[in-house]
Design a protein around this motif. Structure first.
Motif, PDB file in Angstrom:
ATOM      1  N   ALA A  84      25.670 134.735  71.176  1.00  0.00           N
ATOM      2  CA  ALA A  84      26.206 133.573  70.460  1.00  0.00           C
ATOM      3  C   ALA A  84      27.546 133.878  69.798  1.00  0.00           C
ATOM      4  O   ALA A  84      28.483 133.072  69.850  1.00  0.00           O
ATOM      5  CB  ALA A  84      25.205 133.057  69.428  1.00  0.00           C
ATOM      6  N   MET A  88      31.218 132.061  70.684  1.00  0.00           N
ATOM      7  CA  MET A  88      31.921 131.303  69.654  1.00  0.00           C
ATOM      8  C   MET A  88      33.135 132.039  69.127  1.00  0.00           C
ATOM      9  O   MET A  88      33.846 131.537  68.271  1.00  0.00           O
ATOM     10  CB  MET A  88      30.973 130.993  68.498  1.00  0.00           C
ATOM     11  N   PHE A 116      32.149 132.005  82.471  1.00  0.00           N
ATOM     12  CA  PHE A 116      31.406 130.802  82.110  1.00  0.00           C
ATOM     13  C   PHE A 116      32.086 129.552  82.665  1.00  0.00           C
ATOM     14  O   PHE A 116      31.433 128.638  83.162  1.00  0.00           O
ATOM     15  CB  PHE A 116      31.292 130.693  80.583  1.00  0.00           C
TER      16      PHE A 116
ATOM     17  N   ALA B 123      29.481 120.884  79.073  1.00  0.00           N
ATOM     18  CA  ALA B 123      28.767 122.161  79.159  1.00  0.00           C
ATOM     19  C   ALA B 123      29.238 123.117  78.069  1.00  0.00           C
ATOM     20  O   ALA B 123      28.447 123.764  77.380  1.00  0.00           O
ATOM     21  CB  ALA B 123      28.962 122.780  80.535  1.00  0.00           C
ATOM     22  N   LYS B 124      30.544 123.174  77.905  1.00  0.00           N
ATOM     23  CA  LYS B 124      31.118 124.038  76.875  1.00  0.00           C
ATOM     24  C   LYS B 124      30.647 123.601  75.480  1.00  0.00           C
ATOM     25  O   LYS B 124      30.285 124.432  74.644  1.00  0.00           O
ATOM     26  CB  LYS B 124      32.654 123.961  76.968  1.00  0.00           C
ATOM     27  N   ILE B 126      27.929 122.031  74.734  1.00  0.00           N
ATOM     28  CA  ILE B 126      26.512 122.336  74.580  1.00  0.00           C
ATOM     29  C   ILE B 126      26.336 123.784  74.166  1.00  0.00           C
ATOM     30  O   ILE B 126      25.519 124.116  73.290  1.00  0.00           O
ATOM     31  CB  ILE B 126      25.738 122.039  75.887  1.00  0.00           C
ATOM     32  N   VAL B 127      27.116 124.657  74.772  1.00  0.00           N
ATOM     33  CA  VAL B 127      27.038 126.081  74.424  1.00  0.00           C
ATOM     34  C   VAL B 127      27.452 126.306  72.969  1.00  0.00           C
ATOM     35  O   VAL B 127      26.824 127.086  72.248  1.00  0.00           O
ATOM     36  CB  VAL B 127      27.902 126.920  75.385  1.00  0.00           C
ATOM     37  N   ILE B 128      28.486 125.618  72.545  1.00  0.00           N
ATOM     38  CA  ILE B 128      28.924 125.753  71.150  1.00  0.00           C
ATOM     39  C   ILE B 128      27.855 125.224  70.197  1.00  0.00           C
ATOM     40  O   ILE B 128      27.512 125.868  69.199  1.00  0.00           O
ATOM     41  CB  ILE B 128      30.256 124.994  70.922  1.00  0.00           C
ATOM     42  N   LEU B 130      24.635 124.901  70.718  1.00  0.00           N
ATOM     43  CA  LEU B 130      23.487 125.806  70.750  1.00  0.00           C
ATOM     44  C   LEU B 130      23.752 127.075  69.952  1.00  0.00           C
ATOM     45  O   LEU B 130      22.900 127.542  69.185  1.00  0.00           O
ATOM     46  CB  LEU B 130      23.181 126.205  72.187  1.00  0.00           C
ATOM     47  N   SER B 131      24.932 127.637  70.145  1.00  0.00           N
ATOM     48  CA  SER B 131      25.292 128.854  69.416  1.00  0.00           C
ATOM     49  C   SER B 131      25.277 128.602  67.919  1.00  0.00           C
ATOM     50  O   SER B 131      24.802 129.429  67.129  1.00  0.00           O
ATOM     51  CB  SER B 131      26.675 129.348  69.844  1.00  0.00           C
TER      52      SER B 131
END
Lengths: 232, 232
Positions: A84, A88, A116, B123-124, B126-128, B130-131
């Motif tokens: 994570a 970030m 990614f 997608a990006k 969502i990753v942010i 989630l993180s």
DNA sequence: ATAGAAACTTGATAAATATCAAAAAAACAA
DNA sequence: TTGTTTTTTTGATATTTATCAAGTTTCTAT
């Protein structure tokens, strides 16, 4: 990097579905490093430069505040940690140190983030890995908030039991001091908790533990798949 | 869906960078629902069918085990919840209920997952998201593991203070019973913790709180950016 | 406004957990 | 091996937190 190591990495859920050439490219920037036991690999507050993958050994994630220190979790092969923070471009929230001699694969952050963007399968894997980490954190938080120290120990033993083959024997993978901190208690309390669990068929001999009455232990522990991993 | 609501949603970090047409398509399958206060929206153990976005009101995430119940966190507009369960097609680890009359945007899971595959910006995001959720969970876990009840309260007050404008006044957004559970203590204990904090300039009058000596409170609380959000 | 319910507080007590000190056991190095 | 260090356990005690049982206040609905 030796190919024997690469194939192990490749099997990691995080990398298993990605494109071959993308994997190769990403791994060219990566390197494998050996650390002695009790070596601090990263410190909380540092910026995340690499994704770390435990290839061999065992890593402890821990945190400090005030004068206190707590073990947050342990990472066994083959799992990654601090994903994570890498994604970030943020600072680590936890420190990491080896519990034993360990080999760590280090992949530069920019390669993770770059791949990614161009590999859809990898992106999907990252989301799954992150979600899994998130859910694990929630589970540990629930464990600490909803259970007493004895219940936490009982459930942890049942979990180890399941992972190690459910044959009535458990081998503790790390010292009791670490286990105590992991469970959110002092070593003295862990020792007493083990004594309490004697009446539920828990026999302790150093790091070797026997469970002679799993059912009784389950009645006490009340394992819950919404808190414990792989448990019903 | 009314466009006034859509523009608010669009501003959510999760959706702000995505393609216009993809956003439209995804929103066509979504709907906005109003719930009365204290309404249970989802139950832990259920499968994740929708991503939920709090548009208005306030939602409490909580969990049960044995006979015990604990508030895990609260969700204010405009934030989503249970994203990880949706992405993994897994069961919820927490239940959610409204703390007040609330409007929730519900987006079917398959639309979230489908859009993830075709919209890179989404997608990006969502990753942010989630993180961020993961790191918040780690922070709350650290808070509980490394601090005493009084320190947790003091730090929470300082955080509210900062969010609400740092003018010496705080308005508690939810009842003290909920706050107590959020902080991992009983209501009785919270009441006593407030009494202890009197000597650090904390004056309580119902849900209105005055901080007359922020420095003294900080000396006690020792806020830490690796545990508390937006705090130094 | 007022009865009733819910939330909050206070006091007394109990239970859980931590701390301190020391002994025992285990691991380790010369 | 033998001494030394570290880990673990045990006992005594202190602190923290929870529970139980009133009260008191606040909110809410009629």
């Amino acid at each position: 990097m030796r190919s024997i190591d690469l194939s192990t990495i490749r099997e990691l859920e995080l990398f298993s579905n990605m494109d071959d050439s993308k994997f190769e490219t990403m791994m060219q920037a990566a390197f494998l490093q050996s650390f002695p036991a009790r070596f601090e690999i990263i410190s909380e507050g540092d910026t995340a430069d690499f994704l770390h993958v435990v290839v061999e050994g065992c890593v402890e994630l821990y945190a400090k505040s005030n004068g206190r220190e707590a073990t947050m979790s342990t990472v066994q092969p083959v799992r990654s940690f601090i994903l994570a923070a890498v994604l970030m471009d943020a600072v680590y929230l936890m420190s990491a140190r080896t519990l034993q001699r360990s080999k760590i694969l280090m992949i530069p952050s920019e390669n993770i983030c770059g791949t990614f963007e161009v590999d859809e399968a990898f992106a999907k894997s990252i989301v799954i890995e992150l979600s899994t980490c998130y859910r694990s954190a929630i589970k540990e938080y629930k464990d600490l908030k909803l259970r007493t120290a004895i219940e936490r120990l009982a459930n942890r033993l049942l979990q180890y039991h399941q992972v190690q083959g459910e044959n009535g024997k458990i081998e503790l993978l790390h010292g009791k001091k670490t286990l105590a901190s992991l469970l959110g208690m002092t070593p003295e309390n862990l020792s007493r908790a083990f004594n309490t669990l004697k009446q539920y068929g828990v026999e302790v001999d150093g790091s070797a533990i026997k469970l002679t009455d799993v059912n009784a232990l389950k009645v006490l522990a009340k394992p819950n798949r919404l808190i414990d991993d792989n448990q019903s």
